[in-house]
Design a protein around this motif. Structure first.
Motif, PDB file in Angstrom:
ATOM      1  N   ALA A 144      12.959 -36.198  12.857  1.00  0.00           N
ATOM      2  CA  ALA A 144      13.497 -36.497  14.137  1.00  0.00           C
ATOM      3  C   ALA A 144      14.919 -36.077  14.424  1.00  0.00           C
ATOM      4  O   ALA A 144      15.199 -35.812  15.458  1.00  0.00           O
ATOM      5  CB  ALA A 144      13.542 -38.238  14.321  1.00  0.00           C
ATOM      6  N   SER A 145      15.763 -36.381  13.308  1.00  0.00           N
ATOM      7  CA  SER A 145      17.135 -35.878  13.361  1.00  0.00           C
ATOM      8  C   SER A 145      17.245 -34.246  13.553  1.00  0.00           C
ATOM      9  O   SER A 145      17.801 -33.956  14.457  1.00  0.00           O
ATOM     10  CB  SER A 145      17.840 -36.102  12.289  1.00  0.00           C
ATOM     11  OG  SER A 145      18.729 -35.129  11.642  1.00  0.00           O
ATOM     12  N   THR A 146      16.300 -33.457  13.060  1.00  0.00           N
ATOM     13  CA  THR A 146      16.385 -32.095  13.295  1.00  0.00           C
ATOM     14  C   THR A 146      16.053 -31.595  14.580  1.00  0.00           C
ATOM     15  O   THR A 146      16.492 -30.889  15.133  1.00  0.00           O
ATOM     16  CB  THR A 146      15.343 -31.520  12.244  1.00  0.00           C
ATOM     17  OG1 THR A 146      15.523 -32.019  10.762  1.00  0.00           O
ATOM     18  CG2 THR A 146      15.449 -29.794  12.061  1.00  0.00           C
ATOM     19  N   GLU A 147      14.911 -32.459  15.210  1.00  0.00           N
ATOM     20  CA  GLU A 147      14.296 -32.087  16.504  1.00  0.00           C
ATOM     21  C   GLU A 147      15.547 -32.647  17.511  1.00  0.00           C
ATOM     22  O   GLU A 147      15.754 -31.774  18.307  1.00  0.00           O
ATOM     23  CB  GLU A 147      13.195 -33.269  16.744  1.00  0.00           C
ATOM     24  CG  GLU A 147      12.343 -32.890  17.759  1.00  0.00           C
ATOM     25  CD  GLU A 147      11.139 -33.661  18.023  1.00  0.00           C
ATOM     26  OE1 GLU A 147      10.644 -34.118  17.140  1.00  0.00           O
ATOM     27  OE2 GLU A 147      11.168 -34.107  19.359  1.00  0.00           O
ATOM     28  N   ASN A 148      16.454 -33.719  17.147  1.00  0.00           N
ATOM     29  CA  ASN A 148      17.452 -33.996  17.880  1.00  0.00           C
ATOM     30  C   ASN A 148      18.626 -32.962  18.178  1.00  0.00           C
ATOM     31  O   ASN A 148      19.090 -32.597  19.245  1.00  0.00           O
ATOM     32  CB  ASN A 148      18.044 -35.186  17.719  1.00  0.00           C
ATOM     33  CG  ASN A 148      17.369 -36.472  18.191  1.00  0.00           C
ATOM     34  OD1 ASN A 148      16.331 -36.307  18.902  1.00  0.00           O
ATOM     35  ND2 ASN A 148      17.456 -37.810  17.489  1.00  0.00           N
ATOM     36  N   GLU A 149      18.771 -32.392  16.976  1.00  0.00           N
ATOM     37  CA  GLU A 149      19.685 -31.336  16.601  1.00  0.00           C
ATOM     38  C   GLU A 149      19.198 -29.998  17.466  1.00  0.00           C
ATOM     39  O   GLU A 149      20.241 -29.747  18.250  1.00  0.00           O
ATOM     40  CB  GLU A 149      19.849 -31.174  15.295  1.00  0.00           C
ATOM     41  CG  GLU A 149      21.007 -31.841  14.502  1.00  0.00           C
ATOM     42  CD  GLU A 149      21.109 -31.639  13.256  1.00  0.00           C
ATOM     43  OE1 GLU A 149      21.130 -30.561  12.899  1.00  0.00           O
ATOM     44  OE2 GLU A 149      21.369 -32.685  12.352  1.00  0.00           O
ATOM     45  N   ARG A 151      17.235 -29.980  20.020  1.00  0.00           N
ATOM     46  CA  ARG A 151      17.143 -30.286  21.360  1.00  0.00           C
ATOM     47  C   ARG A 151      18.817 -30.025  21.928  1.00  0.00           C
ATOM     48  O   ARG A 151      18.801 -29.453  22.913  1.00  0.00           O
ATOM     49  CB  ARG A 151      16.854 -31.727  21.636  1.00  0.00           C
ATOM     50  CG  ARG A 151      15.873 -31.940  22.885  1.00  0.00           C
ATOM     51  CD  ARG A 151      15.371 -33.251  23.269  1.00  0.00           C
ATOM     52  NE  ARG A 151      14.162 -33.651  22.332  1.00  0.00           N
ATOM     53  CZ  ARG A 151      14.016 -34.618  21.998  1.00  0.00           C
ATOM     54  NH1 ARG A 151      14.636 -35.683  22.040  1.00  0.00           N
ATOM     55  NH2 ARG A 151      13.046 -34.890  21.282  1.00  0.00           N
ATOM     56  N   LEU A 152      19.562 -30.601  21.329  1.00  0.00           N
ATOM     57  CA  LEU A 152      21.029 -30.647  21.615  1.00  0.00           C
ATOM     58  C   LEU A 152      21.457 -29.171  21.760  1.00  0.00           C
ATOM     59  O   LEU A 152      22.165 -28.642  22.641  1.00  0.00           O
ATOM     60  CB  LEU A 152      21.867 -31.436  20.644  1.00  0.00           C
ATOM     61  CG  LEU A 152      23.298 -31.710  21.102  1.00  0.00           C
ATOM     62  CD1 LEU A 152      23.494 -32.606  22.099  1.00  0.00           C
ATOM     63  CD2 LEU A 152      23.902 -32.349  19.902  1.00  0.00           C
TER      64      LEU A 152
END
Ligand code: ADP
Length: 496
Positions: A144-149, A151-152
């Motif tokens: 999830a954190s990689t996905e957020n990164e 996306r950002l």
């Protein structure tokens, strides 16, 4: 465990401990069969098997090889390597989906396991202890954190935005490759903050960046727009926005933010300002002539005492004055934006200026009562024309946004070594949300009451800029439907 406790423990204590341990399996080192010797309850749950069905069987007979596992995580490869190398081998992460007999579906799960060799007296691997830990939640959080990164990253790339992170304690500086591009280098150039700072226009650095930095440490937000000089000598504009991160003791430790190139918008703005300045300048000349013609006409016609002619001349004169004021505001606006608004400071009594401005304003709106009681002299050192413009603007707004027969009150007082002027009306008032934005350029309240009242939303913006340049303050107190009090303060010229 001390030896004298052992007699009190059941004979099969180690078997019980093993079976109750989370995720353990003991296989013989009899490669390639790897006979299962013992298994814990959790392991059985996860693999949906029973002890009777798998103990005594070869590992791959009980669990046919899963072809989806890569070589490095494949059990046969691992077990064989433990036997051959006699080393403990960890598999930090692999996927093994658990079968749910109720739904008859497989549930995605991630595991980490440890394969420890157990030796006989000759040093050969007789057993391998396979202990497994469920790391599904950690893997999910990481994903999830990689996905957020990602996306950002995508969003910042799409917006051609650079990101930066400044450590306030160790002066460390990390930024995205886009920052190098904005400053005129290729994306793979490693940029140093101190070098980038030398590219910022020297005046902007002193007047904008440094104050913005100090303000950020107090307010927590960092924002500025400045000019930068690129290595090819071209000039560009950037906008930086950031936030301050504080530690537990509320000490600022980091600043993070973004940088965008706003050159195109700035150039549009400059073109627009130049246009306004030019148009206003061109309008000024014919308007001055019209004013002069009206004055000539007035000189000739007033002695004839024709009340219709006199009233019409007065109205025409007032309209020309309103237009001249408006054009002056436009010219001031463009001067302000290009940094050319000059202040001529003189010492004067605020009461006098207020009285003069009331008299001028009243000519434009005769019949609308304005009350003012001049008090003792209150001196300020300021640009009298510009401050007169501010008072005039507050007064004409009070007239514009209230009923013709309601009284406007002007007060002039001293407060903490400041001179304060207040203009109070009983008009339409302003709600709290709009009050925050009134002093912004081109801001006008949108409401039914405002529909028929014309304006450009530059009077209060100009007033606030003029007052700020005099190191004063400007503000409003109001409630929607219950009138408004606009006020400003200026530092007093002498002790009062
Ligand atoms: P303008 O009056 O030309 O629109 P200003 O900058 O002078 O521009 O004022 C901005 C806005 O503030 C106005 O459009 C109006 O909505 C609001 N405003 C200003 N003065 C008053 C007042 N005395 N009472 C109510 N609203 C006001």
């Amino acid at each position: 465990m001390s030896a004298d406790l052992l007699p009190f423990l059941p004979d099969d204590i180690f078997k019980i401990v093993f079976e109750k341990s989370p995720g353990s399996l003991l296989v013989k080192g009899d490669a390639p069969r790897f006979t299962i010797v013992a298994v814990s309850d959790t392991y059985l749950d996860v693999t949906s098997s029973t002890r009777e069905a798998i103990v005594g069987k070869g590992f791959f007979e009980a669990f046919p090889e899963d072809k989806t596992l890569s070589d490095d995580t494949n059990a046969r490869v691992i077990f064989t390597r433990v036997v051959n190398t006699r080393q403990k081998i960890d598999v930090p992460a692999y996927r093994f989906d658990v079968f749910n007999p109720d739904t008859k579906t497989h549930i995605k799960r991630h595991w980490s396991c440890c394969n420890t060799p157990i030796f006989d007296n000759e040093g050969s691997v007789t057993y391998i202890l396979n202990t497994v830990v469920d790391i599904t939640e950690e893997v999910r959080a990481r994903e999830a954190s990689t996905e957020n990164e990602n996306r950002l990253l995508l969003a910042t790339e799409a917006a051609a935005m650079a990101t930066w992170d400044l450590g306030l304690l160790d002066n460390s500086f990390v930024c995205s490759p886009r920052l190098a591009e904005i400053f005129g280098f290729s994306a793979d150039t490693t940029v140093v903050r101190e070098n980038l700072q030398t590219q910022i226009d020297a005046d902007d650095m002193k007047n904008i960046v440094v104050p913005a930095y100090h303000k950020a440490l107090l307010t927590g937000t960092y924002v500025y727009e400045v000019k930068i000089h690129l290595p090819d000598d071209s000039l560009r504009w950037i906008k930086t926005q950031g936030i301050v991160v504080y530690d537990d003791k509320k000490q600022p430790v980091r600043m993070l933010g973004t940088v965008i190139d706003i050159t195109d918008t700035k150039r549009d703005e400059i073109r627009k300002n130049d246009f306004i300045a030019m148009a206003s300048h061109e309008l000024k000349t014919p308007l001055t002539s019209i004013k002069a013609y009206i004055q000539i006409l007035a000189k000739r016609l007033i002695p004839l005492n024709d009340s219709f002619v006199n009233t019409t001349l007065m109205k025409a004169g007032n309209q020309v004055t309103k237009m001249t004021d408006l054009i002056h505001s436009f010219l001031d606006l463009s001067r302000l934006e290009s940094g050319k608004l000059q202040m001529k400071l003189v010492e004067f009594d605020m009461n006098e200026l207020v009285e003069e401005t009331i008299a001028e304003t009243q000519l434009l709106s005769p019949g609308h009562p304005i009350e003012f009681e001049p008090g003792r002299q209150l001196f300020v050192k300021a640009d009298a024309e510009k401050i007169g413009q501010v008072i005039g603007n507050l007064l004409s707004n009070a007239l514009k946004y209230s009923d013709k027969d309601s009284t406007i009150t002007v007060t002039c007082t001293s407060e903490n070594n400041n001179v304060k002027v207040l203009v109070t009306d009983k008009g339409i008032g302003i709600n709290a949300k709009d009050q925050e934005k009134l002093f912004q350029r081109f801001y006008r309240v949108e409401s039914d009451k405002m529909k028929n009242i014309s304006g450009f939303g530059i009077g209060l913006y100009l007033s606030s800029e003029i007052i700020q340049r005099h190191k004063g303050t400007i503000g409003v107190q109001s409630e929607e439907g219950r009138g408004a009090t606009f006020y400003f303060t200026l530092p007093a010229a002498t002790g009062i």
